[in-house]
Scaffold this motif. Structure first.
Motif: not given
Length: 275
Positions: A96, A98, A102
């Motif tokens: 969920r 940002n 990542r």
């Protein structure tokens, strides 16, 4: 050929290939309670001598089987709880939020999961000694949970990805906090994945052998896997009937879990894999 006929043909083929394994398990069960005479395959009279570990110690230098079973249960239970608790929060953040880098983090999780555990043993051994956790149940719990986390985080991230973002937005717009939205709206959607991860983590810890053998060799933190190893490696009194009985005792919880939670285990394939 109808669909039912094809299924039965497939079951018959799989049954033929599984027959040798089934026969070996049957012989293990039979020989644990009625060992045949030397050189014979025919079982003898009923004899529970191989199961004597249930009501007494095998010898004075070995702990009770019930103490070892408790160690194994604590090891598996606490490990699975830690994996699920940390995977729930980390998976949500990766799905969920940002976060910077990542994709690299997700790739690192896959690499860590594929990394052979045995190559880390020396480093883990040194770290546990420095922390004073060598030869303790807590030490191997923390190590096993850390090694299972990459798989758990990736799986839970996939299940979070299948939950529509609109559900959370609707909850927030109605005035609920982010935590309440997660607890009441999101968590029920991923319960199948959480249940499957809990069972798989428990079974992985229950069957672990290398970590307890190397990192907790003393009798105080002994688990059933290392207990069996001690039984079969006893040069002064090798008893294969006893070994088979202990093996049956060790495998019974695993068999029951698979029989009772087959549907939950299949849910592990229900999560998405969106990046």
């Amino acid at each position: 050929m109808t669909g039912h006929a094809r299924i039965w043909h497939l079951v018959a083929i799989l049954g033929i290939f599984s027959l040798p394994l089934i026969i070996m398990y049957v012989f293990q069960v039979v020989e644990s309670v009625a060992a045949p005479a030397p050189g014979s395959l025919i079982p003898g009279e009923l004899d529970l001598e191989n199961w004597r570990f249930l009501w007494g110690s095998i010898d004075s230098g070995r702990p009770s089987i019930w103490r070892v079973t408790l160690n194994t249960f604590l090891f598996a239970s606490i490990t699975s709880f830690l994996v699920c608790a940390l995977s729930l929060t980390a998976g949500y953040a990766l799905s969920r939020l940002n976060l910077p880098a990542r994709p690299l983090f997700l790739g690192g999780l896959i690499i860590l999961h594929a990394f052979p555990t045995v190559t880390l043993i020396i480093a883990i051994f040194i770290i546990l000694q420095m922390m004073g956790l060598y030869d303790t149940l807590l030490g191997i719990i923390l190590v096993k949970a850390a090694l299972e986390l990459p798989f758990g985080i990736w799986i839970m991230k996939g299940f979070y990805d299948t939950v529509p973002w609109e559900i959370e937005m609707a909850g927030v717009q109605d005035g609920a906090s982010r935590l309440r939205v997660w607890w009441e709206l999101v968590l029920p959607q991923i319960k199948p994945g959480l249940s499957a991860l809990l069972i798989i983590s428990f079974l992985a810890a229950w069957s672990e052998f290398v970590l307890p053998l190397v990192l907790a060799p003393g009798s105080g933190a002994q688990v059933l896997a290392t207990y069996m190893n001690a039984v079969i490696n006893d040069d002064t009194n090798q008893d294969f009937g006893l070994f088979k009985a202990v093996g049956m005792f060790y495998s019974l919880p695993v068999i029951l879990i698979y029989l009772l939670f087959q549907k939950q285990l299949m849910n592990i394939y229900g999560g998405g894999t969106k990046g």
